[in-house]
Design a protein around this motif. Structure first.
Motif: not given
Length: 53
Positions: A9-10, A13-15, A47-50
């Motif tokens: 979570p959190n 996106l580049l991770d 789903p996860l929230l980015a």
């Protein structure tokens, strides 16, 4: 080869998107189309929230 990319979570996106793209491209270019299996892994299903929302 199986490649699991851990997402949390959190996460930015580049991770994980960059890694996913590199290994997915390698899979497309591989001689054997099933040579590389790329997938996302998380502690919980769904789903996860980015980080960017």
């Amino acid at each position: 080869m199986n490649i699991g990319i851990y997402v949390y979570p959190n996460a930015d996106l580049l991770d994980f998107v960059g890694l996913f793209e590199v290994f997915s491209t390698a899979s497309r270019l591989a001689e054997r189309k099933d040579a590389i299996n790329v997938f996302l892994v998380s502690e919980t299903p769904g789903p996860l929230l980015a980080g960017g929302g």
